[in-house]
Design a protein around this motif. Structure first.
Motif, PDB file in Angstrom:
ATOM      1  N   VAL A 317     -29.403 -37.720  40.013  1.00 24.42           N
ATOM      2  CA  VAL A 317     -27.990 -38.257  39.665  1.00 24.42           C
ATOM      3  C   VAL A 317     -28.147 -39.646  39.891  1.00 24.42           C
ATOM      4  O   VAL A 317     -28.178 -40.079  41.106  1.00 24.42           O
ATOM      5  N   VAL A 318     -27.886 -40.678  39.039  1.00 20.31           N
ATOM      6  CA  VAL A 318     -28.012 -42.120  39.407  1.00 20.31           C
ATOM      7  C   VAL A 318     -26.808 -42.869  38.578  1.00 20.31           C
ATOM      8  O   VAL A 318     -26.440 -42.380  37.564  1.00 20.31           O
ATOM      9  N   GLN A 319     -26.637 -44.141  39.056  1.00 23.14           N
ATOM     10  CA  GLN A 319     -25.684 -44.970  38.347  1.00 23.14           C
ATOM     11  C   GLN A 319     -26.548 -46.124  37.928  1.00 23.14           C
ATOM     12  O   GLN A 319     -27.285 -46.746  38.820  1.00 23.14           O
ATOM     13  N   VAL A 320     -26.703 -46.598  36.714  1.00 25.52           N
ATOM     14  CA  VAL A 320     -27.597 -47.432  36.204  1.00 25.52           C
ATOM     15  C   VAL A 320     -26.753 -48.665  35.816  1.00 25.52           C
ATOM     16  O   VAL A 320     -25.861 -48.636  34.914  1.00 25.52           O
ATOM     17  N   ALA A 321     -27.127 -49.856  35.958  1.00 27.02           N
ATOM     18  CA  ALA A 321     -26.338 -50.994  35.573  1.00 27.02           C
ATOM     19  C   ALA A 321     -27.531 -51.607  34.670  1.00 27.02           C
ATOM     20  O   ALA A 321     -28.690 -51.885  35.078  1.00 27.02           O
ATOM     21  N   ALA A 322     -27.217 -51.659  33.347  1.00 20.98           N
ATOM     22  CA  ALA A 322     -28.257 -52.282  32.499  1.00 20.98           C
ATOM     23  C   ALA A 322     -27.791 -53.564  31.987  1.00 20.98           C
ATOM     24  O   ALA A 322     -26.718 -53.931  31.804  1.00 20.98           O
ATOM     25  N   THR A 323     -28.948 -54.608  32.131  1.00 25.02           N
ATOM     26  CA  THR A 323     -28.427 -55.921  31.748  1.00 25.02           C
ATOM     27  C   THR A 323     -29.560 -56.514  30.952  1.00 25.02           C
ATOM     28  O   THR A 323     -30.680 -56.244  31.030  1.00 25.02           O
ATOM     29  N   PRO A 324     -29.273 -57.473  30.044  1.00 20.74           N
ATOM     30  CA  PRO A 324     -30.422 -58.185  29.245  1.00 20.74           C
ATOM     31  C   PRO A 324     -31.429 -59.020  30.147  1.00 20.74           C
ATOM     32  O   PRO A 324     -31.162 -59.437  31.205  1.00 20.74           O
ATOM     33  N   ARG A 325     -32.457 -59.050  29.574  1.00 19.95           N
ATOM     34  CA  ARG A 325     -33.701 -59.932  30.139  1.00 19.95           C
ATOM     35  C   ARG A 325     -34.014 -60.976  29.503  1.00 19.95           C
ATOM     36  O   ARG A 325     -34.443 -60.619  28.234  1.00 19.95           O
ATOM     37  N   LEU A 326     -33.794 -62.294  30.097  1.00 20.33           N
ATOM     38  CA  LEU A 326     -33.993 -63.254  29.257  1.00 20.33           C
ATOM     39  C   LEU A 326     -35.256 -64.231  29.469  1.00 20.33           C
ATOM     40  O   LEU A 326     -35.606 -64.033  30.660  1.00 20.33           O
ATOM     41  N   ASP A 327     -35.774 -64.898  28.558  1.00 17.10           N
ATOM     42  CA  ASP A 327     -36.966 -65.755  28.877  1.00 17.10           C
ATOM     43  C   ASP A 327     -36.292 -67.300  29.374  1.00 17.10           C
ATOM     44  O   ASP A 327     -35.010 -67.532  29.597  1.00 17.10           O
ATOM     45  N   GLU A 328     -37.316 -68.023  29.522  1.00 11.57           N
ATOM     46  CA  GLU A 328     -36.789 -69.351  29.952  1.00 11.57           C
ATOM     47  C   GLU A 328     -35.955 -70.220  28.833  1.00 11.57           C
ATOM     48  O   GLU A 328     -35.328 -71.175  29.514  1.00 11.57           O
ATOM     49  N   ASN A 329     -35.953 -69.819  27.748  1.00 11.39           N
ATOM     50  CA  ASN A 329     -35.223 -70.498  26.795  1.00 11.39           C
ATOM     51  C   ASN A 329     -33.764 -69.542  26.584  1.00 11.39           C
ATOM     52  O   ASN A 329     -33.079 -70.262  25.627  1.00 11.39           O
ATOM     53  N   GLY A 330     -33.497 -68.551  27.517  1.00  7.37           N
ATOM     54  CA  GLY A 330     -32.272 -68.040  27.147  1.00  7.37           C
ATOM     55  C   GLY A 330     -32.235 -66.878  26.038  1.00  7.37           C
ATOM     56  O   GLY A 330     -31.324 -66.283  25.753  1.00  7.37           O
ATOM     57  N   HIS A 331     -33.433 -66.679  25.450  1.00 13.86           N
ATOM     58  CA  HIS A 331     -33.728 -65.535  24.367  1.00 13.86           C
ATOM     59  C   HIS A 331     -33.812 -64.251  25.059  1.00 13.86           C
ATOM     60  O   HIS A 331     -34.534 -64.055  26.102  1.00 13.86           O
ATOM     61  N   ARG A 332     -33.327 -63.186  24.694  1.00 13.91           N
ATOM     62  CA  ARG A 332     -33.437 -62.026  25.208  1.00 13.91           C
ATOM     63  C   ARG A 332     -34.835 -61.523  24.884  1.00 13.91           C
ATOM     64  O   ARG A 332     -35.187 -61.252  23.468  1.00 13.91           O
ATOM     65  N   VAL A 333     -35.608 -60.906  25.727  1.00 14.31           N
ATOM     66  CA  VAL A 333     -36.969 -60.409  25.500  1.00 14.31           C
ATOM     67  C   VAL A 333     -37.246 -58.863  26.047  1.00 14.31           C
ATOM     68  O   VAL A 333     -38.190 -58.273  25.773  1.00 14.31           O
ATOM     69  N   GLY A 334     -35.981 -58.392  26.540  1.00 12.87           N
ATOM     70  CA  GLY A 334     -36.015 -57.092  26.905  1.00 12.87           C
ATOM     71  C   GLY A 334     -34.711 -56.880  27.551  1.00 12.87           C
ATOM     72  O   GLY A 334     -33.903 -57.262  27.635  1.00 12.87           O
ATOM     73  N   PHE A 335     -34.954 -55.708  28.366  1.00 10.02           N
ATOM     74  CA  PHE A 335     -33.694 -55.180  29.265  1.00 10.02           C
ATOM     75  C   PHE A 335     -34.047 -54.723  30.879  1.00 10.02           C
ATOM     76  O   PHE A 335     -35.254 -54.471  30.933  1.00 10.02           O
ATOM     77  N   ILE A 336     -33.128 -54.869  31.695  1.00  5.30           N
ATOM     78  CA  ILE A 336     -33.485 -54.295  33.105  1.00  5.30           C
ATOM     79  C   ILE A 336     -32.645 -53.288  33.352  1.00  5.30           C
ATOM     80  O   ILE A 336     -31.143 -53.346  33.179  1.00  5.30           O
ATOM     81  N   PHE A 337     -32.977 -52.477  34.004  1.00  2.00           N
ATOM     82  CA  PHE A 337     -32.182 -51.076  34.595  1.00  2.00           C
ATOM     83  C   PHE A 337     -32.354 -51.067  36.137  1.00  2.00           C
ATOM     84  O   PHE A 337     -33.358 -50.717  36.563  1.00  2.00           O
ATOM     85  N   VAL A 338     -31.176 -51.325  36.693  1.00  2.00           N
ATOM     86  CA  VAL A 338     -31.207 -51.073  38.094  1.00  2.00           C
ATOM     87  C   VAL A 338     -30.390 -49.711  38.544  1.00  2.00           C
ATOM     88  O   VAL A 338     -29.244 -49.615  38.224  1.00  2.00           O
ATOM     89  N   ALA A 339     -30.862 -48.904  39.011  1.00  2.00           N
ATOM     90  CA  ALA A 339     -30.473 -47.396  39.214  1.00  2.00           C
ATOM     91  C   ALA A 339     -30.418 -47.210  40.569  1.00  2.00           C
ATOM     92  O   ALA A 339     -31.261 -47.454  41.471  1.00  2.00           O
ATOM     93  N   THR A 340     -29.158 -46.714  41.266  1.00  2.00           N
ATOM     94  CA  THR A 340     -28.944 -46.106  42.387  1.00  2.00           C
ATOM     95  C   THR A 340     -28.662 -44.642  42.559  1.00  2.00           C
ATOM     96  O   THR A 340     -28.058 -44.236  41.700  1.00  2.00           O
ATOM     97  N   ASP A 341     -29.351 -44.174  43.344  1.00  2.00           N
ATOM     98  CA  ASP A 341     -29.211 -42.630  43.451  1.00  2.00           C
ATOM     99  C   ASP A 341     -27.922 -42.176  44.088  1.00  2.00           C
ATOM    100  O   ASP A 341     -27.550 -42.422  45.116  1.00  2.00           O
ATOM    101  N   MET A 342     -27.292 -41.338  43.176  1.00  2.00           N
ATOM    102  CA  MET A 342     -25.987 -40.970  43.323  1.00  2.00           C
ATOM    103  C   MET A 342     -25.714 -39.650  44.048  1.00  2.00           C
ATOM    104  O   MET A 342     -24.631 -38.984  44.038  1.00  2.00           O
ATOM    105  N   THR A 343     -27.026 -38.878  44.238  1.00  2.00           N
ATOM    106  CA  THR A 343     -26.896 -37.598  44.828  1.00  2.00           C
ATOM    107  C   THR A 343     -25.921 -37.077  46.013  1.00  2.00           C
ATOM    108  O   THR A 343     -25.090 -36.399  45.927  1.00  2.00           O
ATOM    109  N   GLU A 344     -26.135 -38.152  47.150  1.00  2.00           N
ATOM    110  CA  GLU A 344     -25.397 -37.860  48.037  1.00  2.00           C
ATOM    111  C   GLU A 344     -23.996 -38.177  47.857  1.00  2.00           C
ATOM    112  O   GLU A 344     -22.984 -37.640  48.290  1.00  2.00           O
ATOM    113  N   ALA A 345     -23.667 -39.249  46.991  1.00  2.00           N
ATOM    114  CA  ALA A 345     -22.220 -39.709  46.402  1.00  2.00           C
ATOM    115  C   ALA A 345     -21.601 -38.486  45.707  1.00  2.00           C
ATOM    116  O   ALA A 345     -20.387 -38.244  46.065  1.00  2.00           O
ATOM    117  N   ARG A 346     -22.640 -37.918  45.083  1.00  2.00           N
ATOM    118  CA  ARG A 346     -21.943 -36.619  44.195  1.00  2.00           C
ATOM    119  C   ARG A 346     -21.624 -35.638  45.125  1.00  2.00           C
ATOM    120  O   ARG A 346     -20.600 -34.945  44.924  1.00  2.00           O
TER     121      ARG A 346
END
Length: 592
Positions: A317-346
């Motif tokens: 069980v995780v909490q995921v923060a999804a954000t855009p991934r930008l290149d040097e010109n500020g154009h979106r080239v993908g996505f970043i997913f940062v996940a934190t394990d919420m097992t103990e918190a749950r």
């Protein structure tokens, strides 16, 4: 040490004029030595000979001491002109037209002709003409026709030579200036290249330092998984935290061309698609990925609870923060997913829920007893209470009821979190539910100075559900709208039928909610920053309970708000019998 370097140390302004005079000085010196030697060239006129030597000496001294650089360039030809006249005197003093020293004419002649400016051609030619014709005038002797022709033909030749020398010198100066300018440009470019090279080396060192720092930070992030994808969800970034959480190395993931949805529960993706009003049929990969990044594509970061599935089948069980991934010109080239394990918190939340449920259950009995005894005291006919005592009793009874409602809410949320709470399913006519909620809230609206408007259609809008629970959900929304709307505002409760759905919308003109907080509204005990700033009373359970009731009826809760403008919350229910409404429901998520 050369003569030029020695002269450059002297306090002279123009040693170059003297250096140009040196050949003439040397030539005159040789001529004088030859003339004074026995059996040398005879001196036919001593006064003219001495005058020539003196004149060339004067010219030489002038070339050495006069600051020619401070004058216009054409003044420097004074020195070679005097030298040329001195050659003429030397020639007259050593045999006139028969003098062998006529060749010395070339030295100052070349100097004058090579100076910049066409006027120097004329000066060189005229002075040479005078020198060559002087013997014919001074001697007065009879000359042959050949002597006369030679005397006049030689200056013409000198004129032609002067023109050639002047032109060649001019072109040489132009080429020299161009070469000097090119050299200066080359030196400038070289200096710029050296500076650029130094900056490049410095930037390269900084880049290496930054890369080492980023790599150190990257390797240190082991408690959160960081996964990067392209625009289609194909994974191309996998940090050590992801390796620890999901049990696959970076090489295994990148070589295997894994998709981010490979590590998600399909049921959760499908449920999210339902919340997005997507068509719930056979879900394609791109649709599943849209469930993860739909909010990010709209321009906002998205923080949401998900369940990761490891290759061995274990769930995290995780909490995921999804954000855009930008290149040097500020154009979106993908996505970043940062996940934190919420097992103990749950697990901690589960234990907390059990504790809250236990305490709430234990509080209900004494509260009920307190209310019962308060009622007995109020209704005691044998020993009636005074008016002041009845006021005190009313305050105690009102607060006891309030505490009992809070305990009931806590018990209900504990039942929701456990995945089961009772529902009495039957046909529900929503017009009466909405009307009852509005009528119950009118006294509170009047006290708050808020206009309460009900918009109920004439036709019947019916659903299958629990009348009490649906009424509780509408009551919560109306109560919240009144609390968050200042005096003079309006709260509108509207019921409408929308095809196969029934919609109850509660809209206010209140203080609104920041957009970044909308996703947290249905979390237990969460209160919007606008509520805390304006000291609006509440504990943050109303929307949690409302979301659970609506979800149990197979519906959804839509929230739209703008800070300072108002909020609109809609209960969307299916008109047909929901398959999930059986009294036993799956675990209810607390995010909208």
């Amino acid at each position: 040490m050369t003569l030029d370097r020695w002269l450059s140390r002297l306090p002279l302004d123009s040693p170059s004029a003297f250096m140009k005079q040196v050949p003439t000085i040397v030539g005159f010196g040789i001529a004088v030595v030859i003339a004074v030697l026995p059996n040398g060239v005879p001196i036919t006129n001593t006064s003219e000979f001495v005058a020539g030597v003196v004149l060339v000496a004067v010219a030489s001294v002038l070339s050495l001491v006069v600051p020619w650089r401070r004058f216009a360039p054409e003044w420097a030809v004074v020195v070679p002109t005097l030298s040329l006249l001195a050659v003429g005197l030397l020639r007259l003093g050593t045999g006139s037209s028969a003098s062998p020293f006529v060749v010395l004419t070339l030295l100052p002649f070349v100097w004058i002709a090579s100076e910049e400016g066409r006027i120097n051609i004329v000066i060189a030619s005229l002075t040479t003409f005078v020198v060559l014709l002087a013997p014919l005038v001074v001697d007065g002797a009879t000359r042959s026709v050949g002597d006369v022709v030679r005397a006049f033909f030689s200056p013409v030749i000198y004129l032609i030579v002067a023109i050639v020398i002047n032109e060649l010198a001019h072109r040489m100066r132009v080429q020299l200036a161009a070469a000097r300018e090119a050299g200066e440009r080359q030196e400038t470019l070289l200096a710029q290249a050296v500076t650029a090279q130094d900056e490049l080396v410095l930037n390269e060192a900084r880049l290496k330092t930054a890369n080492r720092l980023i790599q150190s930070i990257w390797n240190a992030v082991t408690e959160q998984s960081v996964i990067g994808t392209d625009l289609d969800g194909l994974i191309d970034v996998w940090n050590p935290g992801a390796e620890k959480m999901l049990g696959l190395t970076e090489k295994q993931v990148l070589d295997g061309r894994h998709h981010i949805t490979d590590f998600h529960l399909p049921s959760e993706l499908a449920e999210r698609l339902q919340d997005m009003d997507a068509r719930f049929t056979t879900v394609a990969t791109t649709d599943e990925f849209s469930a993860l990044v739909d909010t990010v594509r709209a321009g906002s970061a998205d923080v949401r609870d998900w369940t990761y599935v490891r290759p061995d089948g274990k769930r995290v069980v995780v909490q995921v923060a999804a954000t855009p991934r930008l290149d040097e010109n500020g154009h979106r080239v993908g996505f970043i997913f940062v996940a934190t394990d919420m097992t103990e918190a749950r697990e901690f939340a589960r234990l907390k829920d059990e504790f809250v449920g236990l305490i709430s259950h234990e509080l209900r009995t004494p509260l009920s007893s307190i209310l019962g005894y308060l009622e007995l005291l109020r209704d005691d006919d044998e020993d009636p209470l005074s008016e002041e005592q009845l006021q005190y009793l009313a305050v105690a009874e009102r607060n006891a009821h309030r505490l009992l409602r809070l305990v009931g809410d806590l018990l209900f949320t504990a039942q929701v979190e456990s995945g089961r709470f009772p529902l009495d399913i039957k046909d529900v006519e929503l017009s009466s539910v909405v009307s009852a909620s509005v009528e119950s809230a009118r006294p509170a609206a009047a006290n708050a100075g808020v206009t309460l408007v009900a918009e109920v259609p004439d036709h019947t809008v019916a659903v299958r559900g629990d009348t009490l629970r649906l009424g509780q959900a509408v009551d919560n929304l109306v109560s919240n709208a009144l609390k968050f709307t200042p005096s003079g505002g309006t709260v509108t409760v509207a019921l409408r039928s929308d095809g196969s759905q029934a919609v109850i919308a509660v809209t206010d003109t209140g203080i609104g909610i920041p957009a970044v907080e909308l996703s947290q509204l249905s979390q237990r005990f969460f209160r919007a920053s606008t509520a805390t700033r304006n000291a609006v009373p509440g504990v943050g359970l109303g929307l949690t309970i409302t979301k659970a009731i609506v979800t149990a009826h197979g519906g959804r809760l839509d929230i739209a708000s703008e800070e300072g403008v108002g909020t609109s919350i809609s209960i969307v229910l299916p008109v047909e019998t929901p398959a999930a409404v059986t009294g036993a429901i799956p675990r209810v998520e607390v995010t909208p």
